[in-house]
Design an enzyme around this catalytic site. Structure first.
Site, mmCIF file in Angstrom:
data_model
loop_
_atom_site.group_PDB
_atom_site.id
_atom_site.type_symbol
_atom_site.label_atom_id
_atom_site.label_comp_id
_atom_site.label_asym_id
_atom_site.label_seq_id
_atom_site.Cartn_x
_atom_site.Cartn_y
_atom_site.Cartn_z
ATOM 1 N N LEU A 175 -42.516 16.847 -44.358
ATOM 2 C CA LEU A 175 -42.785 17.740 -43.318
ATOM 3 C C LEU A 175 -42.616 17.271 -41.972
ATOM 4 O O LEU A 175 -43.641 16.415 -41.717
ATOM 5 C CB LEU A 175 -43.841 18.622 -43.477
ATOM 6 C CG LEU A 175 -44.018 19.294 -44.801
ATOM 7 C CD1 LEU A 175 -45.143 20.444 -44.790
ATOM 8 C CD2 LEU A 175 -42.861 20.109 -45.484
ATOM 9 N N ARG A 219 -49.283 18.816 -28.490
ATOM 10 C CA ARG A 219 -50.561 17.928 -27.911
ATOM 11 C C ARG A 219 -50.159 16.545 -27.483
ATOM 12 O O ARG A 219 -51.133 15.688 -26.925
ATOM 13 C CB ARG A 219 -51.434 18.038 -29.026
ATOM 14 C CG ARG A 219 -52.376 19.099 -28.817
ATOM 15 C CD ARG A 219 -53.041 19.430 -30.274
ATOM 16 N NE ARG A 219 -54.189 18.482 -30.424
ATOM 17 C CZ ARG A 219 -55.046 18.585 -31.443
ATOM 18 N NH1 ARG A 219 -54.704 19.337 -32.549
ATOM 19 N NH2 ARG A 219 -55.890 17.594 -31.354
ATOM 20 N N THR A 231 -47.536 25.399 -43.699
ATOM 21 C CA THR A 231 -46.971 24.000 -44.356
ATOM 22 C C THR A 231 -46.501 24.591 -45.777
ATOM 23 O O THR A 231 -45.359 23.912 -46.155
ATOM 24 C CB THR A 231 -48.040 23.104 -44.772
ATOM 25 O OG1 THR A 231 -49.331 23.482 -45.032
ATOM 26 C CG2 THR A 231 -48.346 22.418 -43.445
ATOM 27 N N GLY A 244 -58.771 20.248 -43.888
ATOM 28 C CA GLY A 244 -59.258 21.251 -44.892
ATOM 29 C C GLY A 244 -60.373 20.371 -45.960
ATOM 30 O O GLY A 244 -60.360 19.036 -45.895
ATOM 31 N N LYS A 254 -32.275 -15.011 -23.114
ATOM 32 C CA LYS A 254 -31.872 -13.828 -23.789
ATOM 33 C C LYS A 254 -30.349 -14.303 -24.354
ATOM 34 O O LYS A 254 -29.706 -15.042 -23.735
ATOM 35 C CB LYS A 254 -31.629 -12.867 -22.679
ATOM 36 C CG LYS A 254 -31.019 -11.596 -22.856
ATOM 37 C CD LYS A 254 -29.975 -11.047 -22.153
ATOM 38 C CE LYS A 254 -28.695 -11.850 -22.363
ATOM 39 N NZ LYS A 254 -27.451 -11.151 -21.664
ATOM 40 N N ALA A 299 -36.361 -28.562 -15.808
ATOM 41 C CA ALA A 299 -37.378 -27.476 -15.165
ATOM 42 C C ALA A 299 -36.487 -26.702 -13.931
ATOM 43 O O ALA A 299 -35.717 -27.427 -13.394
ATOM 44 C CB ALA A 299 -38.369 -28.080 -14.483
ATOM 45 N N ASN A 309 -25.638 -16.150 -15.177
ATOM 46 C CA ASN A 309 -24.656 -15.362 -16.020
ATOM 47 C C ASN A 309 -24.122 -13.890 -15.859
ATOM 48 O O ASN A 309 -23.250 -13.417 -16.693
ATOM 49 C CB ASN A 309 -25.268 -15.131 -17.534
ATOM 50 C CG ASN A 309 -26.538 -14.398 -17.545
ATOM 51 O OD1 ASN A 309 -27.189 -14.371 -16.184
ATOM 52 N ND2 ASN A 309 -26.971 -13.756 -18.601
ATOM 53 N N SER A 360 -29.946 -33.309 -10.387
ATOM 54 C CA SER A 360 -30.796 -32.361 -10.038
ATOM 55 C C SER A 360 -30.042 -31.469 -9.107
ATOM 56 O O SER A 360 -29.580 -32.127 -8.253
ATOM 57 C CB SER A 360 -32.133 -32.909 -9.709
ATOM 58 O OG SER A 360 -32.522 -33.802 -10.732
HETATM 59 C C1 UD1 Z 1 -52.977 19.845 -42.550
HETATM 60 C C2 UD1 Z 1 -53.722 20.594 -43.920
HETATM 61 C C3 UD1 Z 1 -55.243 20.102 -43.739
HETATM 62 C C4 UD1 Z 1 -55.434 18.896 -43.734
HETATM 63 C C5 UD1 Z 1 -54.562 17.925 -42.852
HETATM 64 C C6 UD1 Z 1 -54.474 16.680 -42.739
HETATM 65 C C7 UD1 Z 1 -52.650 22.769 -44.234
HETATM 66 C C8 UD1 Z 1 -52.379 24.129 -43.810
HETATM 67 N N1 UD1 Z 1 -53.555 21.994 -43.681
HETATM 68 O O1 UD1 Z 1 -53.659 20.386 -41.396
HETATM 69 O O2 UD1 Z 1 -55.641 20.657 -44.841
HETATM 70 O O3 UD1 Z 1 -56.835 18.450 -43.842
HETATM 71 O O4 UD1 Z 1 -53.107 18.716 -42.569
HETATM 72 O O5 UD1 Z 1 -53.974 15.971 -41.779
HETATM 73 O O6 UD1 Z 1 -51.561 21.872 -44.779
HETATM 74 N N2 UD1 Z 1 -45.414 21.247 -40.447
HETATM 75 C C9 UD1 Z 1 -44.325 21.975 -40.551
HETATM 76 N N3 UD1 Z 1 -43.960 23.374 -40.426
HETATM 77 C C10 UD1 Z 1 -45.057 24.156 -40.117
HETATM 78 C C11 UD1 Z 1 -46.398 23.403 -40.177
HETATM 79 C C12 UD1 Z 1 -46.505 22.258 -40.360
HETATM 80 O O7 UD1 Z 1 -43.384 21.052 -40.795
HETATM 81 O O8 UD1 Z 1 -44.909 25.126 -40.203
HETATM 82 C C13 UD1 Z 1 -45.637 19.877 -40.712
HETATM 83 C C14 UD1 Z 1 -46.228 19.250 -39.395
HETATM 84 O O9 UD1 Z 1 -44.919 18.686 -38.753
HETATM 85 C C15 UD1 Z 1 -46.989 18.168 -39.693
HETATM 86 C C16 UD1 Z 1 -47.622 18.754 -41.191
HETATM 87 O O10 UD1 Z 1 -46.839 19.689 -41.583
HETATM 88 O O11 UD1 Z 1 -46.098 16.982 -40.129
HETATM 89 C C17 UD1 Z 1 -49.142 19.118 -41.016
HETATM 90 O O12 UD1 Z 1 -49.265 20.227 -40.108
HETATM 91 P P1 UD1 Z 1 -50.227 20.240 -38.982
HETATM 92 O O13 UD1 Z 1 -49.930 21.599 -38.293
HETATM 93 O O14 UD1 Z 1 -50.259 18.900 -38.301
HETATM 94 O O15 UD1 Z 1 -51.508 20.568 -40.068
HETATM 95 P P2 UD1 Z 1 -53.074 20.259 -39.891
HETATM 96 O O16 UD1 Z 1 -53.532 21.314 -38.812
HETATM 97 O O17 UD1 Z 1 -53.282 18.636 -39.492
#
Ligand code: UD1
Ligand code: CA
Length: 457
Positions: free
Chosen positions: A22, A29, A95, A155, A348, A377, A383, A420
């Site tokens: 994902l 941020r 997710t 989580g 380089k 030296a 170049n 030199s």
């Molecule tokens: C998530 C977990 C949490 C865990 C934590 C660990 C969920 C709901 N929560 O929270 O339990 O402790 O990771 O780091 O899964 N992403 C997508 N599409 C979306 C949402 C997220 O692709 O719609 C991807 C983000 O790019 C990222 C990953 O999923 O790589 C996690 O998403 P993020 O929003 O960072 O989840 P956390 O709040 O960190």
């Protein structure tokens, strides 16, 4: 006897594995123009780290889930893992929704489906492998847990009688659940034949109004399925949501790379001051003094010494050679066996033959230096004319006197000598001497006369 324990169906067929990474999400941020997962750790993007480890863990197919306008991420996927597929998550709804964006790939059945996050760059093939293991024993879902020093934002893995029963997001947790410190790393492995039906049942009735992947655990448990948690260390699963966490991940990765180099026989006087890249290659008996930066594409052969305060990138360092202190080697540098690069030398796209020496205050660019040549030296290869780069070739055993400017393109023959302070603009044949500077004029007694006349005034 023990009939039931004897399996007689030959070597076990390896389980097929689909990995879903994902990578969608705004990453605001990070306060950056660059998408979050393309930020680099030890020289390569977090996404590339995860792609590499997932491939090492034995994934047969990889799908990366990206947001609707993330061409840059798709380009990185093609560059580092050309066989991987891309799936687009049109809206960022959580997710579980992200995983479902890879539905077409999931429908081509795999024994195991592993979900990894591209913002978790320290994950290793070994941990992913352990996450998959219980699936072979019939477990339906494996979550990856870790003991968090500060569980805030993660989580929580909830157990009853030692069995994993649910994962609760921080925002939805009761006070009692929040007190749990065993946290969800985010990565999960599923029994391939179950994942789709489970994902389809995940709702979004929660504090964030998102489809949570971790809800798969309670659904499977309620169905009478088996869920387990596999443990990792916090270092393995550090997530990156901002620049502070990016720096923390870099720190952990550097420690890992240093430990690996030390284990392979590299000597470091102050490892905490040496910075490596994911692809740095070391031979045996390499000595690294303190305060060294090693960028991408560096290999250092047996017995080489890198002295303090050197900066190396794209360089091949030969056996028993010596580099620095205060050397800068840029891409395309090749240092031959037993060659020496001394202090305040910038190189380089240039190669030094065996035993060649360039000991101080020199710039060599687009150059080939023969074996046993000595570069005095203050030598500079000129170049660049503001538009094009030109080559300098210096023959074996040639001796370039201090403070010479070699105006490229130019060739200096084997064994030739450069006086030199010369500005060399024409080729010098082998074994010749070339001097190209103003001739010295000496006026006997001049200084004394001058001094006395000044005193009188
Ligand atoms: C998530 C977990 C949490 C865990 C934590 C660990 C969920 C709901 N929560 O929270 O339990 O402790 O990771 O780091 O899964 N992403 C997508 N599409 C979306 C949402 C997220 O692709 O719609 C991807 C983000 O790019 C990222 C990953 O999923 O790589 C996690 O998403 P993020 O929003 O960072 O989840 P956390 O709040 O960190
Ligand atoms: Ca995260």
């Amino acid at each position: 006897m023990m009939d039931t324990m004897i399996k007689n169906n030959g070597p076990e067929k390896p389980r097929s594995c689909l990995a879903i990474i994902l990578a969608a999400g705004e990453g605001t941020r990070m306060k950056s123009r660059l998408p979050k997962v393309l930020h680099r750790v030890a020289g390569r993007s977090m996404l590339a780290h995860v792609l590499a480890e997932v491939a090492n863990a034995g994934a047969d197919r990889i799908v990366v889930v990206v947001g609707p306008d993330h061409d840059e991420i798709a380009r990185e996927v093609k560059a580092v893992s050309p066989g991987a597929e891309i799936a687009v998550q049109k809206e960022r709804l959580g997710t579980a929704h992200a995983v479902l964006s890879a539905r077409a790939a999931i429908e081509i059945a795999a024994d195991d489906v592993v979900v990894a996050f591209a913002d978790t760059p320290l994950i290793s093939a070994n941990v992913l492998h352990r996450l998959r293991e219980p699936l072979a024993a019939g477990v339906d879902i494996c979550a990856l847990g870790f003991e968090a020093k500060n569980p805030h934002g993660y989580g929580r893995l909830l157990s009853e009688n030692g069995n994993l029963v649910a994962i609760r997001e921080e925002k939805d947790a009761s006070d009692e659940e929040r007190a749990v410190t065993f946290c969800n790393a985010g990565l999960m492995a599923f029994q391939g034949k179950k994942i789709l039906s489970v994902l389809e049942r995940i709702g979004c009735d929660n504090a964030k109004g998102e489809y949570y992947l971790p809800d798969a655990v309670s659904i499977i448990v309620k169905d009478g399925g088996r869920a387990v948690a596999v443990s990792a260390t916090e270092d393995d699963v550090q997530g990156v949501n901002d620049k502070l966490q990016l720096a923390a991940a870099e720190r952990t990765m550097q420690e890992k790379l240093r430990r690996r180099a030390l284990a392979a026989g590299v000597t470091m006087i102050a490892p905490e001051t040496v910075f490596l890249s994911y692809d740095t290659v070391f031979g045996r008996d390499v000595l690294l003094e303190p305060n060294i930066y090693i960028g991408l594409g560096v290999s250092i052969s047996d017995g080489a010494v890198i002295h303090a305060f050197s900066h190396l990138e794209g360089a091949e360092i030969g056996p028993d050679s010596s580099v620095g202190p205060f050397a800068r080697l840029r891409p395309g540098t090749v240092v031959g066996k037993s060659a020496k690069v001394g202090n305040f030398v910038d190189i380089k796209k240039a190669s030094l033959g065996q035993g060649a020496k360039v000991s101080h205050l020199t710039y060599l660019g687009d150059a080939t230096i023969g074996a046993e040549a000595n570069i005095g030296a203050g030598t500079i290869t000129c170049n660049y004319d503001g538009f094009n780069k030109f080559e300098t070739v210096i023959g074996e055993g040639a001796f370039v006197g201090s403070n010479s400017a070699l105006v490229a393109p130019v060739r200096i023959g084997n064994g030739a000598f450069i006086g030199s302070g010369s500005v060399i603009t024409a080729d010098v044949p082998s074994d010749a001497l070339a001097i190209a500077r103003g001739r010295q004029e000496t006026k006997a007694g001049w200084a004394k006369v001058f001094r006395e006349s000044q005193k009188k005034r």
